[in-house]
Design an enzyme around this catalytic site. Structure first.
Site, short mmCIF file in Angstrom:
data_model
loop_
_atom_site.label_atom_id
_atom_site.label_comp_id
_atom_site.label_asym_id
_atom_site.label_seq_id
_atom_site.Cartn_x
_atom_site.Cartn_y
_atom_site.Cartn_z
N GLY B 39 -12.70 24.63 0.46
CA GLY B 39 -12.11 23.94 -0.69
C GLY B 39 -11.12 22.90 -0.20
N ARG B 329 1.09 27.58 -23.92
CA ARG B 329 -0.31 27.30 -24.20
C ARG B 329 -1.03 28.43 -24.92
NH1 ARG B 329 -1.89 24.41 -18.49
NH2 ARG B 329 -0.79 22.48 -18.99
N HIS B 400 -9.52 26.98 -19.67
CA HIS B 400 -8.86 25.99 -18.83
C HIS B 400 -8.46 26.48 -17.45
CE1 HIS B 400 -6.40 22.60 -17.81
NE2 HIS B 400 -5.29 23.32 -17.80
N GLU B 424 -5.53 28.25 -7.19
CA GLU B 424 -5.97 28.91 -8.42
C GLU B 424 -6.87 30.12 -8.16
OE1 GLU B 424 -7.61 26.18 -11.29
OE2 GLU B 424 -8.18 27.77 -12.67
N SER B 439 0.47 24.54 -12.26
CA SER B 439 -0.71 24.79 -11.45
C SER B 439 -0.72 23.89 -10.22
CB SER B 439 -1.98 24.57 -12.26
OG SER B 439 -2.13 23.22 -12.60
#
Lengths: 248, 635, 217
Positions: B39, B329, B400, B424, B439
């Protein structure tokens, strides 16, 4: 709605390609262009055919991975958007839509509509960074940067690396891409110490990769999804003249 | 059994005392150690670049055509840091507290404190790397506020903060590639983890251009593969985002923590057709100046601007007067769902709410609003054809962010020695709900600051061991298993497409395992997903072959793992009999419809072990020594 | 490539200046017959005898040659960079026809220059073809060469029509040259675009009209 797609198919980088025609019925105007291709691919799978390869990732106009030449324009008929932001409402029912991969010697076709844009990475590799190591930074507000300066840097930094500038340019010039990164970094105080090397090395790499030269047709700034203006290229030229002839 | 390795001592000193005690490796030896990073987003690129700068031999992979595409690029709003530049009472402690409370007390104090502590130096780092953060006329950095917080600590670069941070990380990565300290493999997807004698020693990756399976050996493997919310199919994530790497690691022995903790973002664009592949995110920062409302009358068909003020229900301001439109959120999403389900939704499918800038434009002028959100308004117009300066936007909740992920200890190591998970894809700092603009922060802190200072503690001992080679029988075994899976997929030759099954899975997950969950629904979901999984393996059609670029095969491989991961998510949501953060169990709510947490029985992190298709629950108890968990109220 | 582009820009700019001088001289031709003949011939004699102008003339020849050669090299390289073309290309929607066809326009201008040099330079400087008489003042009667050439309607049409590509080429070329050399002032470029347009129009119309006026005399 119905669309007749005329799409470039090519098995791999070594093979000859050609156009195939696909009639697709049952599309809706709310579909994005890529969703229409998804839809076509599902029909192909049902007919036991190989799917068409095309690129995308974020599908919200920021990753820069999508990009094909649609009806004679990079990213389709509208100015300043990405392929993923194009919707089928931009086409007429029954219209023939020609889909081609980006064309540039420096962007060889990998398969169908997928091209290799790693030349962009190699340009960045030649100085599109600030050589400071993690952990060595001073307090962020120690160097003040005027709002106008940072706003202009941001204008250039917004480049998503999609390659539309190269694709639309009759010379396949990567000048807008390269200029955007150079101007972003060279206009900030943090980028100044390496400014001369950066402009010289990045532009040299740009030429080594086989991109053509800029003749200011202005097509790039019309197709650029981030609306990066062509004036950046003139600015890069100035920075290059300064680095090359007026000393560091 | 689960050792989180939290250092002793007071909260403020834990990280520094950890660093003074961890083992070091001399620079000459570092180059003998190879680290695989899978990644290349903020966490992966940050880690790969920093590890390379430290002298390790790094190999980095991404499935995209370039590291610059990683989905960190899409985070729009900003990145939090406890700089207190606004002189508004911010501090590391307050940020720590906000994050812990925002996560509804389902994360570790020590990890969260470290996140807040390292946030300020991270901003310094990014400024040094040339990130054009917004500034005031005087030249200092600007801030804005964000959901769930009452101070202004969010740094931003227009609506493209994630992009600018990622480009900084990517350029740093390519700087190290030029220095030949990083070998970069774009268009390579990890398909399995190789574990030798209980330690992570390599991966099997597929070259997405040729289809060739390749083996890579290393002294340590770092996963930085991002979130898995594409399990819902319709999400704000990139289409390629997947859970395969962490799922394969899970099947090889890494525990999966809190898999069901999924954040649903309140401000995405609503779904408009069945063929839709993606829900576009509109930055949460819009809620700073935009006001959210629905008509007071059900099925009100008038145009938004034709509905007078007194007939509008600003439901967030009504229900949460002190936070209003900036409620966190999970709460904002649930409140929207509540209104939509009750029949007050707007738009052609009645699945949206309004986000209105009328008052902001009146108050600050169109120029200011343009400065703050210009590109978001432009994007909105490109997609919908509507000018949001004139008419309110229509927004809708969308899957999300995955708070859940591989279980990691304080060093970010999973339960497989030598295997790390950062960003994440791990479960670490956000608990049951992530605060906006945290994040980018967590991914960066993990990659730049934490991992490079913890991996040495493991690798110091590996120096003495033999370096693994790719001809080890474990590599043969892993590669054979991958080959078998691919062959199986290619030979089903059924009559349904991969996307068909993904849509089926997505519907079940969205219905039963998203904003609101209940026992019965989750039970049904588990059996439905099993049916979909079985149907997938019997009826899917994957055309094309293995030894070529085959996007259909890529999708099928990812979906095969999602089908198993979805099961675990529902299992996890099923066992957690309380409501906390984004995990809202309908059985556990107050009379006003607010979440009811149960700290007596559920103050733990669920960590699941894989056992031949079954999942075994382990619990890491959460101990709160510095903060007393309180009812999370934003009223 | 940057060096080549710089050479094209610099030679182009020099040629632009030259055209101003050339057009001013040509405008003598529109004066009444006797005045025009005297002035024009004495002017051209002065030019031919001045050592300074001799140097300038060589710079001029060199400029044209370099401009053409380097443009050719650039075009070849750019074609290599874009080896495959699109089946359908709507570049008219994102750029002007002129900017897409500078090479073609350049070739047309080159064609013009060849004919133009054969008509004048070859006869007067090289003495090829029919002998050129002297006028009453003893100067070579260049005016007569011009005058008799533009009795021929085909030449008039040729000279006039080929001023269209010249104008287009100049309009794009002038502003591009500045950008190539690194002029990036935002307002300045807007002014420059206007100047380029006016300049190109004056040149094209000026050079294009004069043969007609002479023809109608």
């Amino acid at each position: 709605m119905k669309i007749v797609f005329k799409i470039w198919r090519q098995v791999n980088s070594k093979s000859q390609g050609g156009f195939e025609t696909y009639e697709v019925d049952g599309l809706t105007e709310d579909m994005s262009f890529l969703e229409a291709l998804d839809y076509l691919n599902e029909r192909l799978v049902q007919r036991n055919e190989k799917v068409i390869a095309y690129e995308y990732d974020c599908r919200e106009g920021i990753c820069g991975q999508c990009g094909v030449f649609i009806n004679g324009r990079a990213h389709g008929p509208h100015d300043n958007i990405t392929t993923c932001q194009l919707h089928m409402r931009s086409f007429k029912d029954g219209e023939t839509v020609v889909v081609e991969p980006w064309r540039a010697a420096a962007f060889p076709v990998i398969k169908d509509l997928v091209v290799d844009r790693s030349a962009f990475d190699r340009i960045i590799e030649q100085g599109g960074y600030i050589s400071a190591r993690t952990g060595t930074a001073a307090e962020a507000n120690a160097i003040l940067v005027g709002k106008e300066v940072v706003d202009r840097a941001m204008d250039a930094a917004a480049c998503i690396g999609c390659g539309a500038c190269v694709a639309t340019c009759k010379n396949a010039s990567a000048a807008l891409f390269t200029a955007a990164k150079i101007n972003h970094l060279n206009s900030l105080p943090q980028g100044k110490p390496e400014a001369s090397n950066r402009v010289l090395e990045m532009t040299r790499q740009m030429e080594l990769e086989g991109f053509g030269s800029c003749t200011f047709t202005g097509a790039c700034e019309v197709e650029c999804p981030e609306e990066i203006p062509m004036i950046n290229i003139a600015e890069m030229n100035a920075r290059r003249v300064k680095a090359k002839w007026l000393g560091k | 059994m689960l050792n989180s390795k939290i250092p002793e001592g007071p909260l403020e000193n834990k990280w520094s005392s950890y660093q003074t005690k961890s083992q070091l490796i001399n620079p000459a030896n570092k180059k003998k150690l190879n680290v695989i990073v899978v990644g290349s987003g903020l966490a992966g690129a940050g880690a790969a670049a920093t590890l390379a700068e430290l002298g390790y031999d790094v190999t980095c992979f991404c499935y995209q055509d370039s590291a610059r595409r990683a989905h960190s690029v899409a985070a729009q709003g900003g990145i939090n840091a406890a700089k207190n530049y606004q002189h508004d009472g911010d501090s590391v402690w307050r940020m720590f507290h906000d994050t812990l409370k925002g996560g509804d007390f389902r994360s570790r104090e020590a990890n969260v404190y470290r996140l807040a502590e390292l946030s300020a130096p991270l901003i310094d780092h990014y400024v040094q790397q040339g990130v054009p953060f917004a500034r005031e006329y005087g030249g200092v950095l600007a801030n804005r506020s964000f959901g769930g917080v009452q101070v202004q600590r969010t740094f931003y670069a227009r609506g493209q903060t994630g992009q600018q941070l990622l480009l900084a990380a990517y350029s740093q990565l390519y700087k190290m590639k030029r220095a030949q300290k990083v070998a970069m493999f774009p268009r390579h997807e990890m398909l399995d983890l190789v574990v030798i004698d209980g330690k992570a020693k390599g991966i099997i990756a597929r070259d997405l251009i040729t289809g060739q399976l390749k083996r890579f050996a290393a002294d340590s493997v770092v996963l930085a593969t991002g979130g898995y919310s594409r399990v819902f199919r319709l999400s704000t994530l990139a289409i390629g985002c997947n859970g395969s790497a962490i799922w394969k690691a899970h099947k090889r022995g890494a525990y999966f923590a809190a898999p069901s903790f999924t954040q649903v973002h309140p401000t995405a664009l609503p779904q408009t057709s069945e063929a839709q592949s993606k829900l576009t995110l509109m930055s949460e920062s819009l809620r700073n100046d935009g006001r959210i409302w629905v008509p007071k009358k059900k099925d009100d068909d008038r145009r938004a601007n034709a509905i007078p003020e007194e007939e509008r229900d600003y439901y967030l301001e009504r229900r949460y007067p002190s936070f209003g439109n900036l409620a966190p959120r999970d709460i904002a999403s649930r409140a929207a769902k509540e209104r939509i389900d009750a029949g007050y939704g707007v738009g052609p499918f009645k699945n949206a709410v309004y986000l209105d800038f009328k008052h902001a434009v009146e108050r600050f002028g169109i120029q200011t609003i343009q400065d703050r959100y210009g590109n978001l308004f432009k994007m909105y117009k490109k997609i919908t054809g509507v000018d949001a300066y004139q008419e309110p936007m229509q927004i809708s909740p969308a899957a999300h962010f995955s708070m859940g992920g591989l279980w990691v200890d304080y060093e970010l190591m999973t339960t497989i020695p030598g295997l790390y998970a950062i960003g994440e894809c791990n479960f670490s700092d956000h608990g049951a709900n992530r605060l906006g603009a945290n994040s980018l922060l967590q991914a960066s802190i993990d990659g730049y600051f934490v991992l490079p200072n913890t991996i040495n503690n493991y690798l110091a001992d590996e120096l003495k061991e033999d370096h693994p080679t790719t001809d080890h029988p474990e590599f043969d075994k892993a590669q054979k298993e991958v080959e078998q899976q691919i062959t199986k997929l290619l030979t089903v030759r059924g009559d349904k497409t991969v996307d068909h099954f993904h849509r089926e899975l997505g519907k079940v997950m969205w219905q039963e395992c998203a904003m609101s969950r209940n026992k019965e629904g989750l039970g049904n979901a588990i059996s439905k997903i099993k049916e979909i999984r079985d149907a997938f393996w019997n009826e899917v059609n994957v055309t094309g072959g293995q030894q070529e670029m085959n996007t259909e095969l890529e999708k099928a491989l990812r979906l095969a793992d999602f089908l198993e991961l979805g099961l675990l998510m529902c299992t996890d949501a099923f066992q957690r009999e309380e409501s906390c953060g984004a995990h809202f169990r309908e059985e556990y709510q107050t009379d006003e419809g607010e979440a009811m947490r149960n700290d007596k029985t559920h103050a733990y992190v669920s960590a699941w072990a894989y056992d031949n298709g079954n999942f075994q629950l382990h619990k890491e108890p959460l101990v709160f020594e510095n903060v007393q968990p309180t009812v999370r109220s934003y009223k | 490539m940057f060096l080549r582009k710089t050479i094209i820009a610099l030679t182009g700019l020099f040629l632009c200046i030259f055209l101003i001088v050339h057009l001013s001289a040509n405008s003598i031709l529109v004066l009444p017959e006797e005045m025009a003949r005297g002035l024009y011939n004495s002017y051209s004699t002065t030019l031919r005898e001045s050592p300074l102008i001799k140097i300038v003339a060589y710079v001029l020849y060199l400029s044209i040659v370099l401009h053409v050669i380097y443009a050719l090299l650039i075009v070849l390289n750019n074609r290599k960079a874009k080896s495959k073309r699109y089946l359908l290309n709507r570049n008219r929607e994102n750029s002007s026809w002129t900017s897409q066809n500078m090479g073609l326009l350049g070739i047309m201008i080159l064609l013009f220059i060849v004919v133009h040099l054969a008509n004048f330079w070859a006869r007067i400087k090289l003495g090829l073809g029919e002998n050129v008489a002297l006028d009453a003042n003893g100067h070579v009667d260049v005016y007569e060469v011009t005058y008799s050439l533009f009795r021929n309607i085909y030449y008039v049409v040729f000279y006039t029509i080929l001023m269209i590509p010249l104008g287009l080429h100049l309009n794009h070329g002038l502003k591009s040259a500045f950008k190539t050399l690194g002029f990036y002032h935002k307002k300045g470029l807007r002014v420059l675009a206007k100047i380029s347009l006016v300049y190109a129009a004056v040149m094209a119309v000026g050079f294009g009209l004069i043969p007609f006026i002479v023809f109608l005399k």
